[in-house]
Design a protein around this motif. Structure first.
Motif, PDB file in Angstrom:
ATOM      1  N   PRO A 526       1.114  -1.116  -0.322  1.00 29.59           N
ATOM      2  CA  PRO A 526       0.439   0.022  -0.126  1.00 29.59           C
ATOM      3  C   PRO A 526       0.636   1.217  -0.228  1.00 29.59           C
ATOM      4  CG  PRO A 526       0.039  -1.348   2.315  1.00 29.59           C
ATOM      5  CD  PRO A 526       0.282  -2.550   1.059  1.00 29.59           C
ATOM      6  N   THR A 527       1.851   1.154   0.411  1.00 32.65           N
ATOM      7  CA  THR A 527       2.515   2.737   0.968  1.00 32.65           C
ATOM      8  C   THR A 527       3.138   3.276  -1.144  1.00 32.65           C
ATOM      9  OG1 THR A 527       4.574   1.461   1.005  1.00 32.65           O
ATOM     10  CG2 THR A 527       3.894   1.766   2.812  1.00 32.65           C
ATOM     11  N   ALA A 528       3.564   1.936  -1.861  1.00 29.61           N
ATOM     12  CA  ALA A 528       4.011   2.538  -3.440  1.00 29.61           C
ATOM     13  C   ALA A 528       2.966   2.048  -4.437  1.00 29.61           C
ATOM     14  CB  ALA A 528       5.098   1.859  -3.485  1.00 29.61           C
ATOM     15  N   ASN A 529       1.853   1.054  -3.791  1.00 32.40           N
ATOM     16  CA  ASN A 529       0.728   0.746  -4.831  1.00 32.40           C
ATOM     17  C   ASN A 529       1.171   0.056  -5.453  1.00 32.40           C
ATOM     18  OD1 ASN A 529      -1.565   0.482  -5.391  1.00 32.40           O
ATOM     19  ND2 ASN A 529      -1.730   2.545  -7.566  1.00 32.40           N
ATOM     20  N   CYS A 530       2.198  -1.048  -5.219  1.00 37.99           N
ATOM     21  CA  CYS A 530       3.069  -1.818  -5.867  1.00 37.99           C
ATOM     22  C   CYS A 530       2.298  -2.920  -6.214  1.00 37.99           C
ATOM     23  CB  CYS A 530       3.896  -2.145  -6.003  1.00 37.99           C
ATOM     24  SG  CYS A 530       5.210  -0.571  -6.505  1.00 37.99           S
ATOM     25  N   ASN A 531       2.049  -3.995  -7.262  1.00 35.58           N
ATOM     26  CA  ASN A 531       2.306  -6.017  -7.047  1.00 35.58           C
ATOM     27  C   ASN A 531       2.943  -6.596  -7.069  1.00 35.58           C
ATOM     28  OD1 ASN A 531      -1.203  -4.058  -7.121  1.00 35.58           O
ATOM     29  ND2 ASN A 531      -0.752  -4.370  -9.393  1.00 35.58           N
ATOM     30  N   PRO A 582      15.882   5.945  -6.634  1.00 35.04           N
ATOM     31  CA  PRO A 582      15.012   5.700  -5.730  1.00 35.04           C
ATOM     32  C   PRO A 582      13.888   4.661  -5.976  1.00 35.04           C
ATOM     33  CG  PRO A 582      15.437   8.183  -5.677  1.00 35.04           C
ATOM     34  CD  PRO A 582      16.146   7.841  -6.489  1.00 35.04           C
ATOM     35  N   SER A 583      13.288   3.691  -4.835  1.00 34.20           N
ATOM     36  CA  SER A 583      12.562   2.571  -5.868  1.00 34.20           C
ATOM     37  C   SER A 583      11.201   3.045  -5.472  1.00 34.20           C
ATOM     38  CB  SER A 583      12.954   1.735  -5.017  1.00 34.20           C
ATOM     39  OG  SER A 583      11.804   0.982  -5.066  1.00 34.20           O
ATOM     40  N   LEU A 588      13.285   0.610  -0.019  1.00 38.94           N
ATOM     41  CA  LEU A 588      13.482  -0.763  -0.156  1.00 38.94           C
ATOM     42  C   LEU A 588      14.430   0.508  -1.090  1.00 38.94           C
ATOM     43  CD1 LEU A 588      11.499  -2.760  -0.124  1.00 38.94           C
ATOM     44  CD2 LEU A 588      13.480  -3.238   1.233  1.00 38.94           C
ATOM     45  N   PRO A 589      15.899  -0.710  -1.680  1.00 35.27           N
ATOM     46  CA  PRO A 589      15.789   0.114  -3.968  1.00 35.27           C
ATOM     47  C   PRO A 589      15.700  -0.866  -4.982  1.00 35.27           C
ATOM     48  CG  PRO A 589      17.959  -1.510  -2.387  1.00 35.27           C
ATOM     49  CD  PRO A 589      16.928  -1.418  -1.506  1.00 35.27           C
TER      50      PRO A 589
END
Length: 603
Positions: A526-531, A582-583, A588-589
Motif C-alpha cells: 500500500p505504501t507504493a501501490n505496487c503489486n 530511488p525505488s 527499499l532499493p
C-alpha cells in the motif's frame, strides 16, 4: 536419410550387461585338451590311466568315466565357442559308446545372462547350465547350434562337466578338448603396441617442443616418440588412437626412461564416460583436468599393469587416450628422456549422437528441443539379435560407443507410458532426423571402418500428452511507472528450451528472480501501490543474475522432457536492486518487474 524395413528376427536373445559403452574383445580360440580334473564323482577316476594309449599320444589328458559318474574338467584358461558352425567341444571316447550330458560353468555375468535367457536347466544358484541334448561319444559338439548369435570368445566358460547318462554300458576312457581363449593369444582387431607421439601439455621442466633430439638413439629406433622432462616437470603424452588394457595380469603401459633413474607419478585420461565411471568405482579420483592418478610411485623403466588398479574388466572395456608423467622432483637426477608405449593401441570407430525430445513430433531435431537424459542406449549386432554394449545418455541426451570396425544397430530403452518413437528419416539432414524405426525399435545397419566417426544415429521421442497447451500470461503489472522492468517469456513447452527476458533501465544491476507454484496471488504494497503476484508464504529464490550494460537480461534453460509436468503452473517475478535511483517502495532499493504466469504443456 533413406530408411529400410528390418525383418523381425525369429529368435531374439535380449542380453544386458552392466558396463556402459563396453564392447567385446574378439579372440582366435585354440583347441586345447583338458588336463586337470577338479571334481569327480563315484564311478569316475581322477587318476585314470590308459597303458595302451587308446586315445593317442596325449599324456595326462585321458580320464576314466564310470557308469553314472561325472567329471568336472579344467582347461587352464577360459574356453568359448567358435562363433560359427565349427567344433567347440570334442569328446573322445574309447570303449562301448555311451550317452552323456554336458554342463557349462559361465565365467562372467554376460555369459550367465545369455544362458539364463535361453531357459536352460541350471543349478548351484544359476552358476551351472546343462546343454539340452543327450550326446553319444565320440562326438564333435557345435555349441553355437544351441547358443546362436555370438562371436568367438564372446561367451566365456571356466569349466566343463561330463555326466554319464547311466545307461549301463560300463566305464569309458575319455578325453575332452575345448576352444580356449588365452589372454596371450588374443587378437584384437585393429590393435597393436604403439608409442605416444604427441605432447598435449607440459609444465615446469618438461619440453613442449615435440620430440627430444637424441642422436645416440638411446631409447631405440623410435623416431618422434622421445621427450625430455626435467626434475619436477610434468608432460602429457597422447596416442594416435585410444589404448586399452589386456584384462589380465600383463603390462598395459611401458614407461621407458633414459638417464639417471628417477621417480614419477602416472595419470591416465579415460576416453569415455564408462571408463571414467570404472576408475571412480575403483577409488581413483578425477584431478579436475580429466586425469586419474595411479596410487603408486614409479621409478626408472616401468611396466604398468593398469588392470591391477582397475580390476575386473575385459580387453577393450577400459579406453584411454593420454598419459601424464609427473616427475616427483627428486633432487640431483637432472633431465630425463622418456617415451611411453601402450601395448594395445586400437584403431577404433565412434558411433553415437543424441536422444532428443521431439516436442512437436515432426521427426526433426529443432534448435530448441532438448535431449533426454538418463536413458539406456543399446549397441546391437548387425542382425539385431544381441546387445553388445549399453550406455546411458548424459544430461544433454548425448551418447557414444567406441567400437571395433564392424556392422551395428542401435536401439533405445524408454518408458512407453511417457514416450513413443517419432517418424524416422524426415528431411535431408542426417544430423537432424531420427534413425530408430518404430515397430522394429532399432536403427538400420551402420557399417564402420577403423577410425570412422559417425555421430548421426539419433533417436527422437514424442511425448505422451493429454493435450494441455502451454501458455504465458505476462499482463501482471508491478508499480505502474515508466521505470518498471518488464518480464516476458517464451512458451514453456515441455521438452524445449524456455527463455525468460527482462528489460529494464538499470545497467549492471543485481537481479533476483523469485518463483511460486500455481496461479498468481496478488498482494498490494500500500505504501507504493505496487503489486506482488507471488505466493509470499511459499516463494523461492530461483536464481540471481546481473543485467547487461543496457539493463537487459536473458536466461535460457531446458524444461525436462517429462509429460508428468503437463499442467504444472508457476508464477515468476523479478526484483532489480539499483540504489542510484530511488525505488517506488519506501526504504527499499528494489524495482519489482511485472510478473509472468506460466503453464507447462505440450506443443
Amino acid at each position: 536419410m533413406r530408411m529400410i524395413h528390418i525383418p523381425r528376427p525369429l529368435l531374439t536373445v535380449m542380453l544386458f550387461i552392466l558396463c556402459c559403452g563396453t564392447v567385446f574383445a574378439q579372440s582366435i580360440p585354440q583347441a586345447t585338451w583338458a588336463q586337470n580334473v577338479v571334481l569327480f564323482q563315484p564311478g569316475s577316476n581322477q587318476g585314470g590311466s590308459d597303458p595302451a594309449n587308446a586315445l593317442g599320444d596325449t599324456p595326462g589328458t585321458w580320464v576314466r568315466l564310470g557308469d553314472g559318474g561325472n567329471l568336472v574338467l579344467d582347461f587352464g584358461d577360459d574356453w568359448s565357442t567358435s562363433g560359427d558352425s565349427q567344433t567347440d567341444i570334442f569328446v573322445d571316447e574309447f570303449g562301448t559308446p555311451d550317452n552323456f550330458y554336458l554342463c557349462l560353468y559361465p565365467a562372467d555375468s554376460f555369459t550367465t545372462n545369455a544362458l539364463a535367457g535361453l531357459g536352460w536347466v541350471s543349478w548351484a544358484n544359476g552358476t551351472v547350465f546343462q546343454v539340452p541334448f543327450v550326446f553319444n561319444g565320440p562326438t564333435n559338439v557345435d555349441l553355437d547350434m544351441f547358443i546362436p548369435g555370438f562371436a568367438a570368445c564372446q561367451l566365456k566358460f571356466t569349466q566343463l562337466m561330463i555326466e554319464d547318462a547311466g545307461s549301463g554300458n560300463g566305464p569309458e576312457i575319455i578325453r575332452v578338448s575345448a576352444l580356449v581363449c588365452t589372454n596371450g593369444g588374443n587378437v584384437l582387431p585393429g590393435c597393436a603396441p604403439g608409442y605416444a607421439a604427441s605432447v598435449e601439455a607440459s609444465m615446469g621442466g618438461a619440453n613442449q617442443n615435440s620430440n627430444h633430439d637424441d642422436p645416440t638413439d638411446a631409447l631405440g629406433n623410435t623416431p618422434n616418440t622421445r621427450f625430455s622432462m626435467g626434475s619436477g616437470g610434468t608432460i602429457t603424452l597422447c596416442f594416435s588412437n585410444v589404448f586399452t588394457t589386456s584384462g589380465g595380469a600383463s603390462s598395459d603401459l611401458f614407461v621407458d626412461e633414459y638417464n639417471v633413474p628417477d621417480c614419477y607419478n602416472i595419470s591416465v585420461r579415460p576416453a569415455n564416460a564408462a571408463t571414467a565411471q570404472a576408475l571412480q568405482t575403483a577409488g581413483l579420483t578425477d584431478d579436475g583436468a580429466g586425469f586419474y592418478a595411479l596410487p603408486q610411485l614409479f621409478c626408472s623403466d616401468e611396466n604398468v599393469d593398469l588392470d591391477q588398479f582397475v580390476p575386473g574388466h575385459s580387453a577393450l572395456e577400459l579406453l584411454f587416450d593420454c598419459v601424464r608423467i609427473d616427475d616427483d622432483g627428486s633432487p640431483g637426477n637432472g633431465a630425463e628422456i622418456v617415451r611411453v608405449r601402450a601395448e594395445i593401441v586400437c584403431d577404433l570407430a565412434r558411433l553415437g549422437d543424441r536422444v532428443f525430445a521431439d516436442a512437436d513430433c515432426d521427426g526433426i531435431q529443432d534448435g530448441n528441443e532438448v535431449g533426454v537424459p538418463g536413458l539406456t542406449v543399446n549397441l546391437l549386432d548387425a542382425q539385431g539379435l544381441n546387445v553388445l554394449a549399453q550406455t546411458v545418455t548424459d544430461d544433454h541426451g548425448n551418447y557414444e560407443f567406441i567400437v571395433p570396425a564392424g556392422a551395428y544397430r542401435v536401439s533405445v530403452s524408454f518408458d512407453s507410458s511417457k514416450f513413443f518413437l517419432t517418424q524416422p528419416g524426415v528431411g535431408n539432414d542426417p544430423a537432424a532426423d531420427s534413425d530408430i524405426v518404430p515397430g522394429f525399435d532399432m536403427s538400420e545397419v551402420v557399417t564402420l571402418q577403423a577410425n570412422d566417426v559417425n555421430h548421426d544415429v539419433d533417436a527422437g521421442l514424442c511425448l505422451v500428452c493429454t493435450g494441455f497447451q502451454a501458455f504465458v500470461n505476462d499482463n501482471l503489472p508491478s508499480c505502474g511507472t515508466n521505470m518498471d522492468p518488464v518480464m516476458s517469456a517464451t512458451l514453456p513447452v515441455i521438452g524445449t528450451e524456455f527463455t525468460l527476458d527482462i528489460q529494464s533501465q538499470f545497467p549492471n544491476a543485481l537481479t533476483l528472480v523469485f518463483a511460486s507454484l500455481g496461479a498468481p496471488q496478488l498482494t498490494v504494497i500500500p505504501t507504493a501501490n505496487c503489486n506482488v503476484w507471488l505466493d509470499i508464504d511459499n516463494l523461492v529464490l530461483l536464481f540471481v543474475q546481473t543485467t547487461d550494460a543496457n539493463g537487459n537480461l536473458s536466461i535460457t534453460f531446458p524444461i525436462f522432457p517429462d509429460p508428468a509436468l503437463e499442467g504444472f503452473e508457476i508464477t515468476l517475478q523479478s526484483r532489480i536492486c539499483f540504489p542510484a535511483i530511488p525505488s517506488p517502495i519506501p526504504g527499499l532499493p528494489d524495482w519489482p518487474s511485472n510478473a509472468v504466469h506460466l503453464g507447462l504443456g505440450c506443443q
